[in-house]
Motif scaffolding. Structure first.
Motif, short mmCIF file in Angstrom:
data_model
loop_
_atom_site.label_atom_id
_atom_site.label_comp_id
_atom_site.label_asym_id
_atom_site.label_seq_id
_atom_site.Cartn_x
_atom_site.Cartn_y
_atom_site.Cartn_z
N SER A 139 1.78 2.98 -3.29
CA SER A 139 0.21 3.59 -4.03
C SER A 139 -0.33 4.99 -3.93
O SER A 139 -0.55 5.69 -3.20
N ARG A 166 0.49 -1.28 0.46
CA ARG A 166 -0.04 0.29 0.08
C ARG A 166 1.04 1.21 -0.09
O ARG A 166 0.57 2.12 -0.46
N ARG A 215 -1.89 -0.28 -7.17
CA ARG A 215 -0.62 -0.31 -6.61
C ARG A 215 0.73 0.32 -7.34
O ARG A 215 0.07 -0.62 -8.43
N PRO A 259 -4.82 -1.87 -10.77
CA PRO A 259 -5.62 -2.84 -9.13
C PRO A 259 -4.85 -3.90 -9.06
O PRO A 259 -4.16 -4.34 -10.16
N ASP A 303 -5.00 5.60 -3.89
CA ASP A 303 -6.20 5.10 -3.98
C ASP A 303 -5.65 3.50 -4.76
O ASP A 303 -4.78 2.98 -3.68
N ASP A 304 -6.45 2.49 -4.86
CA ASP A 304 -6.43 0.95 -5.46
C ASP A 304 -4.91 0.78 -6.27
O ASP A 304 -5.41 -0.22 -6.15
#
Lengths: 143, 359
Positions: B272, B269, B279, B284, B276-277
């Motif tokens: 990131s 994480r 990676r 994502p 946000d999501d």
């Protein structure tokens, strides 16, 4: 100090990123950008540091007293001693570090213990660790 | 833009205790070290803002060959500092690059290794400089890069998968890498990074230690042994304007291990950068995993991947702690050291909470 430190640090961070960084390049620009970001983090931490440390130290002392009963170890009561009468950040931080080290040890012992009391204490420790991360959260962090 | 000519010629951090690398000192050294380079001239030497573990400089070198024709080389110099957040050395990274060169993973060609610190206060290496590309994770967050991210995702995790699929017995690594087996690598890597965390103690780590206890109860066995890059993420590749990966850089943590380690590291994480999501600030997790699986021909079994994701948090926390520690000790006072420790330690704890279902 007036103007207050937190808004001044935030102001300096903005001036650094908007005025100074664009006039630099390469390694110097990167350093100046990081210095600006650190000023922003200092601004956030300045206002909340004493509050979060006092709150956290009190929460961990409660957990250690509870652990003394669950684990039947009276030495943990001594580990929970202290009252944060000295509100200097260096003193609060030193107490916090010692309390978190004791909590780490207690967490490991509780994980290996059977019983409803142990499970409830384990959950309470996780609750406090979750709260500790929220207290320390930095708005510029990626996560 | 202000161009600091002096800083371009004498590229060094003001707080560094190492002697400055200058165009004249480098010219003088290379004229002796590489006799076939005659009349060596160095131009445009300056330090690049790349990474925290090593000093990186860019320069042009021109020299006369045996036929008197002048040739200009674009080069990168890396120097080991007196203390770093990563305990590696010049030879290790240099040999990693040489081992992977020509095996389908784009990397710059290595030119020279100098391990004697007498010349520049630390070991140095020279490599070809692949210019005209990007390596910023922040830049990828700009709206104009959005349409190119799927291509970059395909390339980033595609090359990672190719690296995972390589037969390590065909790479020349045995002479400088620590041996490992599919059964030993998880324990070996965890032991190494836990020792580093303990050595660089900058404060209690109750969340990281909860992760370490979980990891010690659940060691996975690798489905194969691979060359693991050790820091494979968008910030360590060069990409072009279309999102094609042109080089994979920073091999100083390269080692034999479980190929899931690179995949897990790239999706932690704290990398990131879009907050946000996505990676690595690129795609994502599901896209990263499926791209890697397709390219490697391997499977990212969820329990094993979770182990390596948590391991990545422990390793990262050990590195962030080391950065704080080397700054506090005065051994390396680059700005990035306290910056990274402040910025990343709590976010890494938060990543542990998420992975352990406690957030």
């Amino acid at each position: 100090m007036r103007p207050a430190v937190a808004p001044v640090a935030a102001f300096l961070a903005t001036r650094m990123s908007l005025e100074i960084v664009p006039k630099l390049e390469g390694f110097s620009a990167s350093n100046a950008g990081m210095i600006g970001a650190m000023l922003q983090m200092m601004s956030e931490e300045w206002d909340r540091a004493a509050s979060r440390l006092v709150e956290e130290n009190a929460a961990i002392r409660l957990l250690l007293r509870r652990a003394a009963e669950v684990l039947g170890d009276s030495s943990l009561g001594a580990a929970a001693a202290g009252d944060d009468a000295d509100l200097r950040l260096s003193s609060l931080d030193a107490a916090n570090d010692m309390l978190r080290r004791n909590l780490t040890e207690v967490h490991a012992r509780v994980e290996g213990r059977d019983g409803a009391d142990a499970r409830a204490l384990e959950e309470a420790i996780w609750d406090e660790l979750r709260a500790s991360v929220a207290r320390r959260r930095i708005s510029s962090a990626n996560f | 833009m202000v161009s600091d000519a002096a800083a371009q010629r004498v590229a060094t951090d003001a707080r560094s205790t190492m002697k400055p690398i200058t165009e004249s000192s480098l010219s003088e050294y290379l004229a002796t070290r590489v006799p076939e380079w005659r009349e060596v001239q160095i131009h445009g030497l300056h330090r690049l803002p790349l990474g925290a573990s090593r000093e990186t400089y860019r320069f042009d070198l021109s020299h006369a060959g045996q036929d008197r024709q002048r040739e200009t080389l674009r080069l990168i110099l890396r120097r080991d500092p007196p203390a770093s957040n990563v305990d590696s050395n010049r030879r290790h990274e240099y040999e990693c690059y040489r081992a992977i060169y020509g095996h389908g993973i784009p990397v710059p060609k290595m030119i020279l290794l100098e391990e004697d610190p007498v010349h520049f206060d630390g070991a140095i290496s020279l490599a070809e400089d692949l210019r005209g590309f990007h390596n910023s994770e922040y830049q990828l967050q700009n709206p104009e890069w959005r349409p190119k991210l799927p291509r970059l995702a395909e390339q980033l995790w595609g090359y990672m998968g190719k690296l995972a699929a390589l037969d390590v017995d065909k790479l020349s690594v045995a002479h400088f890498m620590q041996p490992a087996t599919s059964e030993s690598t998880a324990r070996q890597e965890l032991d190494y990074w836990v020792a580093k965390l303990e050595k660089n103690d900058v404060g209690a780590e109750p969340i990281t230690w909860a992760a370490i206890r979980f990891l010690r109860r659940n060691y996975p066995v690798a489905q194969k042994l691979s060359l693991v890059h050790g820091d494979f993420r968008a910030g360590n590749v060069l990409y072009d304007d279309e999102g094609n990966v042109r080089a994979v850089l920073d091999w100083e943590m390269g080692h034999l291990g479980d190929p899931l380690e690179d995949l897990a590291w790239s999706i932690t994480r704290t990398f990131s950068f879009g907050k946000d999501d996505r990676r690595s600030g690129v795609a994502p997790k599901e896209v990263a995993v499926s791209t890697w699986e397709k390219s490697s021909g391997l499977r990212a079994e969820p329990e094993a991947l979770l182990w390596w994701e948590l391991f990545a948090c422990v390793k990262a926390q050990a590195i962030w702690a080391a950065m704080g520690h080397v700054w506090e000790s005065g051994a390396n006072q680059d700005v990035i050291m306290p910056y990274a420790a402040w910025w990343l330690r709590n976010a890494q704890d938060r990543a542990v909470l998420e992975l352990m279902g406690k957030l």
